[in-house]
Design an enzyme around this catalytic site. Structure first.
Site, PDB file in Angstrom:
ATOM      1  N   HIS A 130       0.752   5.334   0.849  1.00  0.00           N
ATOM      2  CA  HIS A 130       0.216   6.450   1.718  1.00  0.00           C
ATOM      3  C   HIS A 130       0.278   7.848   1.019  1.00  0.00           C
ATOM      4  CE1 HIS A 130       0.370   4.316   5.778  1.00  0.00           C
ATOM      5  NE2 HIS A 130       1.463   3.457   5.064  1.00  0.00           N
TER       6      HIS A 130
ATOM      7  N   HIS B  78       0.841  -1.334   0.075  1.00  0.00           N
ATOM      8  CA  HIS B  78      -0.053  -0.049  -0.073  1.00  0.00           C
ATOM      9  C   HIS B  78       1.038   1.309   0.006  1.00  0.00           C
ATOM     10  CE1 HIS B  78       0.747  -1.038   4.189  1.00  0.00           C
ATOM     11  NE2 HIS B  78       0.774   0.040   4.372  1.00  0.00           N
TER      12      HIS B  78
HETATM   13  P1  AMP Z   1       1.715   0.273   7.304  1.00  0.00           P
HETATM   14  O1  AMP Z   1       2.705   0.950   8.476  1.00  0.00           O
HETATM   15  O2  AMP Z   1       2.635   1.242   6.155  1.00  0.00           O
HETATM   16  O3  AMP Z   1       1.799  -1.123   7.034  1.00  0.00           O
HETATM   17  O4  AMP Z   1       0.656   1.160   7.589  1.00  0.00           O
HETATM   18  C1  AMP Z   1      -0.703   0.424   7.583  1.00  0.00           C
HETATM   19  C2  AMP Z   1      -1.636   1.236   7.780  1.00  0.00           C
HETATM   20  O5  AMP Z   1      -3.115   0.782   7.485  1.00  0.00           O
HETATM   21  C3  AMP Z   1      -1.888   2.313   8.779  1.00  0.00           C
HETATM   22  O6  AMP Z   1      -1.612   3.698   8.693  1.00  0.00           O
HETATM   23  C4  AMP Z   1      -3.282   1.838   9.410  1.00  0.00           C
HETATM   24  O7  AMP Z   1      -3.757   3.080  10.113  1.00  0.00           O
HETATM   25  C5  AMP Z   1      -3.997   1.413   8.324  1.00  0.00           C
HETATM   26  N1  AMP Z   1      -5.027   0.801   8.462  1.00  0.00           N
HETATM   27  C6  AMP Z   1      -5.175  -0.492   9.287  1.00  0.00           C
HETATM   28  N2  AMP Z   1      -6.161  -1.071   9.530  1.00  0.00           N
HETATM   29  C7  AMP Z   1      -7.115  -0.133   8.478  1.00  0.00           C
HETATM   30  C8  AMP Z   1      -8.352  -0.285   8.025  1.00  0.00           C
HETATM   31  N3  AMP Z   1      -9.197  -1.264   8.579  1.00  0.00           N
HETATM   32  N4  AMP Z   1      -8.843   0.592   7.295  1.00  0.00           N
HETATM   33  C9  AMP Z   1      -7.913   1.535   6.843  1.00  0.00           C
HETATM   34  N5  AMP Z   1      -6.816   1.511   7.178  1.00  0.00           N
HETATM   35  C10 AMP Z   1      -6.368   0.756   8.138  1.00  0.00           C
END
Ligand code: AMP
Ligand code: ZN
Length: 143
Positions: free
Chosen positions: A109, A107
């Site tokens: 950001h 993903h």
């Molecule tokens: P990362 O550290 O790049 O793996 O970030 C994972 C991101 O996913 C974090 O910013 C979380 O806030 C986001 N996240 C986790 N669960 C969900 C969800 N159910 N819907 C939307 N975002 C999420």
């Protein structure tokens, strides 16, 4: 090529979002990608862009899939800039645990930024004398 298949999550959170099994605040969707609001935003409008297929990170995702993710990243960046509005924004991606990846479905950001929002950038270090060309060679030779 590193093998990440042992880390594949059969219970992947973002695959469940793609399948509609877990709700999200959807921003954009096409055949290959999905964009939705991060549940814990750096600032309101913080959006995640994912390939619909499960790839753990940039290393796993094929180049054509990655190009499609980047098309959606650009589209969403313009939407955030105009809609929030937020003239400036960060685009970031965490690949692997040491880089801060928590959800192991690739993903990107896209984060709106505002004056005094308290979100810091990384801090750079200096290269030692003669180190930079050596480091550049290591990467170039591995391409
Ligand atoms: P990362 O550290 O790049 O793996 O970030 C994972 C991101 O996913 C974090 O910013 C979380 O806030 C986001 N996240 C986790 N669960 C969900 C969800 N159910 N819907 C939307 N975002 C999420
Ligand atoms: Zn997944």
């Amino acid at each position: 090529m590193l093998d990440y298949s042992h880390m594949k999550d059969t219970n992947c959170l973002f695959c469940k979002i793609v399948a509609g099994e877990i709700p999200c605040e959807k921003i954009y969707e096409d055949a290959d990608t999905l964009a939705f609001l991060d549940i814990m935003p750096v600032n309101p409008g913080h959006t995640l862009i994912i390939p619909k297929e499960h790839y753990m990170n940039v290393f796993e995702a094929p180049a054509d899939v990655w190009a499609k993710v980047m098309d959606t990243v650009k589209k969403v960046a313009h939407g955030i800039q105009a809609g929030i509005p937020s003239p400036d924004l960060n685009i970031a991606m965490n690949n692997g645990k040491l880089a801060g990846q928590v959800v192991f479905h690739a993903h990107v950001h896209v984060m709106p930024r505002h004056e005094g929002d308290g979100y810091e950038l990384w801090h750079g270090k200096k290269y030692a004398e003669g180190e930079a060309p050596h480091i550049a060679d290591k990467i170039k030779n591995a391409l």
